[in-house]
Design an enzyme around this catalytic site. Structure first.
Site, PDB file in Angstrom:
ATOM      1  N   HIS A   1     -15.513  38.809  94.278  1.00 18.60           N
ATOM      2  CA  HIS A   1     -16.404  37.704  94.649  1.00 18.60           C
ATOM      3  C   HIS A   1     -17.565  37.560  93.670  1.00 18.60           C
ATOM      4  O   HIS A   1     -18.223  36.534  93.648  1.00 18.60           O
ATOM      5  CB  HIS A   1     -16.849  37.786  96.122  1.00 18.60           C
ATOM      6  CG  HIS A   1     -17.910  38.795  96.446  1.00 18.60           C
ATOM      7  ND1 HIS A   1     -17.623  40.053  96.940  1.00 18.60           N
ATOM      8  CD2 HIS A   1     -19.251  38.724  96.382  1.00 18.60           C
ATOM      9  CE1 HIS A   1     -18.752  40.702  97.158  1.00 18.60           C
ATOM     10  NE2 HIS A   1     -19.756  39.924  96.825  1.00 18.60           N
TER      11      HIS A   1
ATOM     12  N   ASP B   1     -11.406  43.792  96.597  1.00 21.37           N
ATOM     13  CA  ASP B   1     -12.475  42.931  96.082  1.00 21.37           C
ATOM     14  C   ASP B   1     -12.992  43.450  94.727  1.00 21.37           C
ATOM     15  O   ASP B   1     -14.116  43.932  94.625  1.00 21.37           O
ATOM     16  CB  ASP B   1     -13.604  42.867  97.119  1.00 21.37           C
ATOM     17  CG  ASP B   1     -14.578  41.731  96.867  1.00 21.37           C
ATOM     18  OD1 ASP B   1     -14.593  41.200  95.741  1.00 21.37           O
ATOM     19  OD2 ASP B   1     -15.336  41.385  97.786  1.00 21.37           O
TER      20      ASP B   1
ATOM     21  N   SER C   1     -23.251  44.385  95.601  1.00 18.15           N
ATOM     22  CA  SER C   1     -21.850  44.055  95.395  1.00 18.15           C
ATOM     23  C   SER C   1     -21.437  44.448  93.998  1.00 18.15           C
ATOM     24  O   SER C   1     -22.108  44.090  93.027  1.00 18.15           O
ATOM     25  CB  SER C   1     -21.626  42.563  95.563  1.00 18.15           C
ATOM     26  OG  SER C   1     -21.362  42.288  96.900  1.00 18.15           O
TER      27      SER C   1
HETATM   28  N1  ARG Z   1     -20.203  39.637 102.647  1.00 17.78           N
HETATM   29  C1  ARG Z   1     -20.092  39.945 101.265  1.00 17.78           C
HETATM   30  C2  ARG Z   1     -21.408  39.608 100.585  1.00 17.78           C
HETATM   31  O1  ARG Z   1     -22.381  39.390 101.176  1.00 17.78           O
HETATM   32  C3  ARG Z   1     -18.918  39.296 100.633  1.00 17.78           C
HETATM   33  C4  ARG Z   1     -18.966  37.812 100.480  1.00 17.78           C
HETATM   34  C5  ARG Z   1     -17.753  37.219  99.836  1.00 17.78           C
HETATM   35  N2  ARG Z   1     -16.623  37.159 100.708  1.00 17.78           N
HETATM   36  C6  ARG Z   1     -16.379  36.173 101.624  1.00 17.78           C
HETATM   37  N3  ARG Z   1     -15.357  36.265 102.409  1.00 17.78           N
HETATM   38  N4  ARG Z   1     -17.136  35.094 101.700  1.00 17.78           N
HETATM   39  O2  ARG Z   1     -21.645  39.015  99.632  1.00 17.78           O
HETATM   40  N1  GLU Z   2     -21.395  41.226  99.545  1.00 21.68           N
HETATM   41  C1  GLU Z   2     -22.753  41.591  99.255  1.00 21.68           C
HETATM   42  C2  GLU Z   2     -23.146  41.198  97.844  1.00 21.68           C
HETATM   43  O1  GLU Z   2     -22.653  40.226  97.330  1.00 21.68           O
HETATM   44  C3  GLU Z   2     -22.942  43.027  99.490  1.00 21.68           C
HETATM   45  C4  GLU Z   2     -22.965  43.208 100.929  1.00 21.68           C
HETATM   46  C5  GLU Z   2     -24.331  43.547 101.415  1.00 21.68           C
HETATM   47  O2  GLU Z   2     -25.138  42.640 101.665  1.00 21.68           O
HETATM   48  O3  GLU Z   2     -24.541  44.749 101.546  1.00 21.68           O
HETATM   49  O4  GLU Z   2     -24.028  41.757  97.248  1.00 21.68           O
END
Ligand code: ARG
Ligand code: GLU
Length: 735
Positions: free
Chosen positions: A93, A229, A659
């Protein structure tokens, strides 16, 4: 085994020993995101938890630490260097935007993935940069010298900015590198980071969405998780190994420090570290501000987004065109929506506001008698007053942002402001048409992903919400339009979307090409623009000035509050809130069991992925080749007990920005790549609870398996340094 009763003195003795251990090593899962230049202070504790290397290997003053193997990837992710040839591992991502820029209908990397088969095959990513942090230094005394704590920010900010600019310049000259100074502890400390930003970055490997985004929004923020990911990039440098603009002649960056990769696995309880760039946390926030998050910003955003997402999802299910227009927007809106729900759940389950209030009581008692910090007693009362004034306005502001401006057509009114302004420039007719056409052309990106009927349904839903919740604050223009349609919101919406020029780029282009002086009245009559303008005007007059005051007041008080707490607890080691600078956090591999049901393990594997396969749901479609590899158990060197480990959870304190961060074992070897947190613990941005807060990572063996067996890019594995030996853990064994 039955034990005999210990004698009283023995019991007391063992209690003393037990508590002294507790005091020495409080919680084994450890809260805190530490500045690398300060981790020497944690050496003893980290060693007691399992660290097996000298702390200097992680960071040292002479510049040879593993910090040199970590990069700020793009604007808000982390990446790690995993070979001497500048190979970067980060999240799927995090590489998504770059892959989108390189994808076309013929080479659709989301559907098919991308694997370079040699250096020549690696693809330059325009605009992508990575930044190394070479060294950090505490410059607080130079920045704050002679400035009283209570000095007003208006004056203090000017002095601080001047000093920072001068110091940065000095560091740049001295080191020949970049330097950036940022505030820590709400402006009570300043640190300089000596950095190097490389700007020729190339895409090397990108699994298809069926692996890299497997589970999509459904599994987002959740454990158990089954997403591969990850993606791969490479840093390129000029002949001198220094940053250079893209050139075909650039060479892979030669890395002195990179991560060794350990594929021997880990078990629950093993020591882990995450080294990366967490973005924003507010652990020292007052109960007043946290109440606003819990009672206003989070619930209103969730309420409005639930409605918006429901409508988008419904329309997206109707046609592929609408799906494609809204899928990326939806992912962004849903990411926050889900995180805040987890956050509220965690704040409630832990009674965090109550805990803060109790803490504030003891702070106040100390402050009332404190001789060391004379201003301490006034801080909390002033915060309370400031928050009380702002609370009603924060509610209005949040409904405006999430409900009214959640209507894309109204939000688009902002772009119209610039169009209207053109008419005041006194341009010739040709000049006017030319300028307008350019402006309108700039809006093409928005219209490419815009569907008016979908947005019209959002309009209806959001207006009902807004009228219900914000009664006395509704601008007259809104009420007038509503009344003019006999208070029938459907009729009102139908009319707005029929009449407004803002619904299509074709109408706008036509208007621009034929515009004459005086035509701005046509724009000013546009119902969508009038709604935008009414909201913007009210905001400017009644809301923004008060909230601006509140923010700057709180910024000042937060600084004093944080400082006072640090004076109150002189023996406690505080960690600064995240600010997108390099931090090290440590904890251990640990399953998640918030309900005490022992439902999930600490690890998922390929068998679980295949079990979720659903060919009717895009995000759960396992790629054919992956299924074949699974069926043939063709795992190469990466299989464990007839499957491949996919993801795991640990108790490291991370946040957004982490991330892509390297997850390390006791020897500082790479065992995974961080990519998310579990729902139950997303409140860790305000309060870290080791029983519920978990970071989620891709297991490095899944990454290697996908690169090698799925992508057929074994040449990349060959340049990595793969270690098989298990570190000899653990804490318990040693005690
Ligand atoms: N929750 C993760 C973060 O905050 C991954 C986001 C990307 N994935 C998704 N299914 N939208 O960034
Ligand atoms: N998916 C998050 C990011 O893009 C990391 C998840 C979190 O917030 O810990 O940094």
């Amino acid at each position: 085994m039955l034990r005999t009763q210990p004698t009283t003195s023995l019991l007391i003795k063992s209690l003393i020993i037990f508590f002294s251990i507790l005091i020495q090593y409080p919680a084994i899962a450890k809260e805190g995101m530490w500045i690398p230049a300060t981790i020497k202070d944690h050496e003893k504790e980290m060693k007691s938890m399992g660290l097996q290397i000298p702390i200097e290997q992680l960071y040292n003053k002479s510049g040879t630490g593993l910090n040199n193997a970590i990069v700020l990837f793009g604007k808000g992710c982390t990446g790690e260097i995993i070979s001497s040839k500048g190979l970067i591992l980060t999240n799927h991502h995090c590489g998504y935007g770059s892959a989108q820029g390189l994808s076309t209908a013929e080479s659709d990397y989301f559907a098919n993935g991308f694997w370079a088969m040699n250096l020549q095959g690696e693809l330059p990513c325009k605009g992508l940069t990575v930044t190394f942090i070479r060294r950090m230094e505490n410059v607080t005394s130079q920045v704050l010298e002679g400035l009283a704590d209570t000095l007003r920010d208006s004056f203090r900010d000017t002095v601080v900015a001047l000093r920072i600019a001068a110091l940065e310049k000095e560091f740049k000259t001295k080191t020949g590198l970049d330097a950036s100074i940022k505030p820590y502890f709400d402006g009570n400390q300043y640190w300089v980071a000596i950095t190097e930003t490389y700007r020729d970055i190339r895409l090397v490997g990108f699994p298809p969405n069926g692996i890299g985004a497997f589970g999509g929004d459904v599994e987002n923020w959740m454990w158990p998780r089954h997403t591969g990911d990850f993606s791969l990039f490479r840093v390129y440098a000029g002949a001198d190994n220094k940053p250079a603009d893209y050139a075909a002649t650039n060479k892979p960056y030669t890395a002195e420090q990179f991560f060794n990769i350990n594929v021997s696995g880990y078990k629950e309880g093993d020591f882990t570290m995450v080294y990366g760039f967490p973005g924003t946390t507010k652990e020292y926030i007052s109960s007043f501000e946290l109440s606003n998050v819990y009672n206003i910003t989070d619930p209103i955003s969730i309420e409005a987004r639930t409605r918006r997402l429901d409508i988008w999802t419904k329309h997206m299910s109707w046609t592929r065109t609408i799906f494609l227009k809204y899928t990326s927007k939806r992912a962004g809106v849903a990411n926050g929506w889900k995180k805040w729900q987890g956050e509220m759940l965690g704040l409630k389950a832990n009674n965090v506001i109550g805990k803060k209030q109790a803490y504030e009581k003891t702070f106040q008692q100390w402050a009332d008698t404190s001789k060391s910090v004379l201003y301490a007693a006034g801080i909390l009362p002033q915060m309370r007053t400031a928050a009380e004034i702002a609370t009603p306005l924060l509610t209005q502001e949040q409904y405006i942002k999430e409900a009214v401006l959640g209507i894309e057509l109204v939000q688009q009114g902002a772009a119209f402001d610039n169009v209207i302004a053109c008419f005041r420039l006194g341009l010739s007719q040709d000049g006017l048409r030319d300028t307008l056409t350019k402006l309108v052309t700039g809006m093409e990106g928005f219209y490419k992903n815009y569907d008016p009927p979908t947005d019209r349904d959002v309009f209806i839903s959001m207006m009902v919400l807004y009228f219900n919740k914000c009664t006395s604050w509704i601008p007259d223009e809104f009420k007038d339009q509503y009344r003019a349609h006999d208070q029938d919101v459907n009729a009102w919406a139908a009319d707005v979307y029929k009449t407004s020029m803002l619904t299509s780029i074709a109408q706008l282009k036509d208007f621009a090409a034929n515009a004459k002086a005086g035509d701005s009245t046509k724009l000013q009559a546009d119902p969508a623009w009038r709604l935008y303008n009414a909201i913007a005007t009210m905001r400017k007059q009644k809301i923004t000035p008060v909230l601006k005051d509140y923010t700057s007041r709180m910024r000042y008080l937060d600084r004093l509050y944080t400082n006072a707490q640090m004076q109150q607890f002189k023996n406690k080691t505080f960690y600064p809130d995240a600010n997108l600078t390099l931090r090290l956090t440590y904890g251990q591999v640990k399953g998640l069991d918030p309900e005490g049901a022992a439902k999930y393990s600490f690890q998922t594997n390929l068998k679980d992925v295949v079990a979720l396969n659903d060919t009717t749901v895009d995000i759960f479609k396992v790629p054919k080749k992956l299924k074949e590899l699974y069926a043939a158990k063709d795992y190469g060197r990466w299989g464990v007990n007839g499957t491949v480990p996919v993801a795991f959870v640990a108790s490291n304190h991370t946040s957004g920005g982490n991330s892509g961060s390297p997850v390390l074992n006791a020897k500082g070897e790479l065992i995974g790549t961080n990519f998310d947190r579990a729902y139950e613990g997303t409140m860790s941005d305000y309060y870290f609870d080791p029983t519920r807060c978990r970071n989620i990572s891709v297991d490095i063996r899944y990454t290697l398996f996908i690169i090698d067996k799925f992508g057929g890019a074994g040449w990349l594995v060959d340049e990595m340094n793969i270690v098989k030996a298990k570190p000899t853990t653990s804490t318990k064994a040693k005690k």
